[in-house]
Motif scaffolding. Structure first.
Motif, PDB file in Angstrom:
ATOM      1  N   LEU A   1      63.035  -3.041  30.994  1.00 22.14           N
ATOM      2  CA  LEU A   1      62.218  -2.378  32.021  1.00 22.14           C
ATOM      3  C   LEU A   1      62.380  -0.862  31.926  1.00 22.14           C
ATOM      4  O   LEU A   1      63.490  -0.358  31.733  1.00 22.14           O
ATOM      5  CB  LEU A   1      62.655  -2.825  33.424  1.00 22.14           C
ATOM      6  CG  LEU A   1      62.578  -4.316  33.774  1.00 22.14           C
ATOM      7  CD1 LEU A   1      63.083  -4.544  35.189  1.00 22.14           C
ATOM      8  CD2 LEU A   1      61.161  -4.850  33.637  1.00 22.14           C
ATOM      9  N   TRP A   2      61.252  -0.165  32.076  1.00 24.77           N
ATOM     10  CA  TRP A   2      61.271   1.294  32.200  1.00 24.77           C
ATOM     11  C   TRP A   2      60.483   1.688  33.435  1.00 24.77           C
ATOM     12  O   TRP A   2      59.579   0.970  33.841  1.00 24.77           O
ATOM     13  CB  TRP A   2      60.580   1.960  30.990  1.00 24.77           C
ATOM     14  CG  TRP A   2      61.359   1.929  29.733  1.00 24.77           C
ATOM     15  CD1 TRP A   2      62.293   2.829  29.286  1.00 24.77           C
ATOM     16  CD2 TRP A   2      61.269   0.918  28.713  1.00 24.77           C
ATOM     17  NE1 TRP A   2      62.782   2.440  28.067  1.00 24.77           N
ATOM     18  CE2 TRP A   2      62.180   1.272  27.686  1.00 24.77           C
ATOM     19  CE3 TRP A   2      60.515  -0.244  28.563  1.00 24.77           C
ATOM     20  CZ2 TRP A   2      62.347   0.515  26.538  1.00 24.77           C
ATOM     21  CZ3 TRP A   2      60.680  -1.009  27.426  1.00 24.77           C
ATOM     22  CH2 TRP A   2      61.589  -0.632  26.429  1.00 24.77           C
ATOM     23  N   VAL A   3      60.825   2.866  33.984  1.00 28.32           N
ATOM     24  CA  VAL A   3      60.053   3.393  35.121  1.00 28.32           C
ATOM     25  C   VAL A   3      59.481   4.752  34.713  1.00 28.32           C
ATOM     26  O   VAL A   3      60.197   5.592  34.156  1.00 28.32           O
ATOM     27  CB  VAL A   3      60.931   3.577  36.385  1.00 28.32           C
ATOM     28  CG1 VAL A   3      60.049   3.932  37.588  1.00 28.32           C
ATOM     29  CG2 VAL A   3      61.732   2.325  36.681  1.00 28.32           C
ATOM     30  N   LYS A   4      58.199   4.944  34.986  1.00 30.84           N
ATOM     31  CA  LYS A   4      57.539   6.197  34.606  1.00 30.84           C
ATOM     32  C   LYS A   4      56.681   6.689  35.772  1.00 30.84           C
ATOM     33  O   LYS A   4      56.077   5.873  36.479  1.00 30.84           O
ATOM     34  CB  LYS A   4      56.656   5.924  33.373  1.00 30.84           C
ATOM     35  CG  LYS A   4      55.925   7.127  32.825  1.00 30.84           C
ATOM     36  CD  LYS A   4      55.142   6.706  31.586  1.00 30.84           C
ATOM     37  CE  LYS A   4      54.092   7.727  31.220  1.00 30.84           C
ATOM     38  NZ  LYS A   4      53.246   7.248  30.115  1.00 30.84           N
ATOM     39  N   VAL A   5      56.634   7.993  35.964  1.00 28.69           N
ATOM     40  CA  VAL A   5      55.805   8.582  37.026  1.00 28.69           C
ATOM     41  C   VAL A   5      54.415   8.890  36.469  1.00 28.69           C
ATOM     42  O   VAL A   5      54.286   9.547  35.436  1.00 28.69           O
ATOM     43  CB  VAL A   5      56.448   9.880  37.577  1.00 28.69           C
ATOM     44  CG1 VAL A   5      55.554  10.510  38.645  1.00 28.69           C
ATOM     45  CG2 VAL A   5      57.839   9.605  38.140  1.00 28.69           C
ATOM     46  N   LYS A   6      53.377   8.373  37.153  1.00 26.31           N
ATOM     47  CA  LYS A   6      51.977   8.686  36.778  1.00 26.31           C
ATOM     48  C   LYS A   6      51.259   8.990  38.091  1.00 26.31           C
ATOM     49  O   LYS A   6      50.787   8.083  38.785  1.00 26.31           O
ATOM     50  CB  LYS A   6      51.341   7.492  36.059  1.00 26.31           C
ATOM     51  CG  LYS A   6      49.914   7.755  35.551  1.00 26.31           C
ATOM     52  CD  LYS A   6      49.357   6.498  34.891  1.00 26.31           C
ATOM     53  CE  LYS A   6      47.894   6.627  34.522  1.00 26.31           C
ATOM     54  NZ  LYS A   6      47.667   7.390  33.291  1.00 26.31           N
ATOM     55  N   GLY A   7      51.232  10.245  38.459  1.00 25.81           N
ATOM     56  CA  GLY A   7      50.709  10.666  39.759  1.00 25.81           C
ATOM     57  C   GLY A   7      49.264  10.264  39.995  1.00 25.81           C
ATOM     58  O   GLY A   7      48.422  10.407  39.118  1.00 25.81           O
ATOM     59  N   GLY A   8      48.999   9.717  41.189  1.00 24.79           N
ATOM     60  CA  GLY A   8      47.626   9.458  41.631  1.00 24.79           C
ATOM     61  C   GLY A   8      46.928   8.265  41.004  1.00 24.79           C
ATOM     62  O   GLY A   8      45.727   8.098  41.186  1.00 24.79           O
ATOM     63  N   TRP A   9      47.652   7.392  40.295  1.00 23.99           N
ATOM     64  CA  TRP A   9      46.962   6.287  39.610  1.00 23.99           C
ATOM     65  C   TRP A   9      46.248   5.348  40.574  1.00 23.99           C
ATOM     66  O   TRP A   9      45.182   4.828  40.261  1.00 23.99           O
ATOM     67  CB  TRP A   9      47.931   5.486  38.720  1.00 23.99           C
ATOM     68  CG  TRP A   9      48.911   4.620  39.482  1.00 23.99           C
ATOM     69  CD1 TRP A   9      50.185   4.946  39.806  1.00 23.99           C
ATOM     70  CD2 TRP A   9      48.677   3.313  40.008  1.00 23.99           C
ATOM     71  NE1 TRP A   9      50.759   3.929  40.530  1.00 23.99           N
ATOM     72  CE2 TRP A   9      49.863   2.911  40.665  1.00 23.99           C
ATOM     73  CE3 TRP A   9      47.594   2.433  40.014  1.00 23.99           C
ATOM     74  CZ2 TRP A   9      49.991   1.693  41.303  1.00 23.99           C
ATOM     75  CZ3 TRP A   9      47.716   1.213  40.652  1.00 23.99           C
ATOM     76  CH2 TRP A   9      48.905   0.852  41.279  1.00 23.99           C
TER      77      TRP A   9
END
Length: 299
Positions: A276-284
């Protein structure tokens, strides 16, 4: 020798968020297919649950809960998906929660009352009511609202009275060839089901802290010998949400992974290596194009 008549049809399971639609589907199918949690709006996509017993094939459509105030593109997508499921169906199951009737129930009712197909009102958690006379009065009130509907008090969680519900549904199905092979239980891919299991564990673990702006994307799904390798990317909208999911010293994401892996091993019948990875993708969650690229498409 006369050939056995086969029946098959589509049955939409509709209702407001968090009323027990996915739990109902899982119990009818006799296995976990749709993810569940105590949080409203757990279900985001329409998904077919296919049950074949002898000459009868019932194709259940599990839908997102219809809700008021579609503030983001994701909310609007979920409401559109639920309404799309009401087209070209043979039966509708309207799931309500024993004595409660909210503005969102009324919103579903406003859509249901114009259907020309048979409607069954499934009154969930009816087994929890001590005072059965209260329930009786509520059932009479529901019968006045939808006079042509059949009403079935039941419990999705404990499987109470589901046989009555299924018999009613079966009686409404048209004569038809089966649409799917006998051993198929859903129209969704294994990758989709894996992503949903990870999302379920996040929703169950985070409770009140849960950022609704999370989604899960499967980047790798590969069988190597006896091991199925799954790489899942958890997308959030803000750095603070990423920290919440990872937890102190990575403890929370480790627990999410352990629980998801257990369910995956049952679902896919294989040893699972899950990353598992966590990534920030603003406003999706409020971007129509981003939603489409993440698999939020209407069927």
């Amino acid at each position: 020798m006369t050939e056995q008549v086969t029946r098959c049809g589509y049955v939409a399971v509709v209702g407001r968020p968090n009323v027990g639609k996915s739990t109902l589907l899982n119990h009818i199918l006799g296995q976990k297919l749709a993810i569940t949690s105590r949080k409203p709006q757990t279900t985001r996509h329409n998904m077919l649950g296919i049950k074949t017993e002898g000459a009868v094939q019932t194709v259940y459509v599990d839908t997102p809960g219809l809700h008021i105030g579609g503030k983001t593109a994701l909310n609007r997508f979920m409401n559109r998906s639920a309404l799309t499921a009401l087209k070209d169906i043979d039966v509708a199951i309207f799931v309500v929660d024993r004595m409660r009737w909210t503005d969102e129930d009324e919103m579903v009712y406003e859509r249901i009352k114009y259907l020309t197909c048979p409607v069954i009102i499934a009154v969930n958690k009816a087994d929890r009511l001590e005072d059965k006379s209260q329930l009786l009065a509520h059932l009479e009130w529901l019968a006045e609202k939808l006079p042509d509907a059949q009403i079935v008090p039941m419990s999705a969680l404990h499987g109470h009275n589901l046989d009555t519900l299924e018999r009613l549904v079966e009686g409404y199905l048209p004569e038809s060839e089966h649409f799917f092979p006998e051993d198929q239980i859903t129209d969704r891919s294994s990758r989709f089901l894996a992503a949903e299991l990870v999302r379920e564990k996040i929703m169950r673990q985070l409770g009140a802290e849960l950022p609704y702006q999370i989604t899960v994307e499967i980047e790798e799904f590969k069988q190597e010998g006896r091991i199925l390798h799954i790489h899942a990317l958890i997308l959030v909208e803000r750095d603070g949400q990423k920290k919440i999911i990872i937890g102190e010293k990575g403890e929370r994401i480790k627990r999410i992974g352990q629980e998801a892996r257990k369910d995956m091993e049952t679902m896919f019948g294989s040893k699972i290596m899950l990353n598992l990875w966590v990534k920030v993708k603003g406003g999706w969650s409020d971007d129509e194009r981003a939603l489409r690229s993440l698999g939020y498409q209407e069927y």
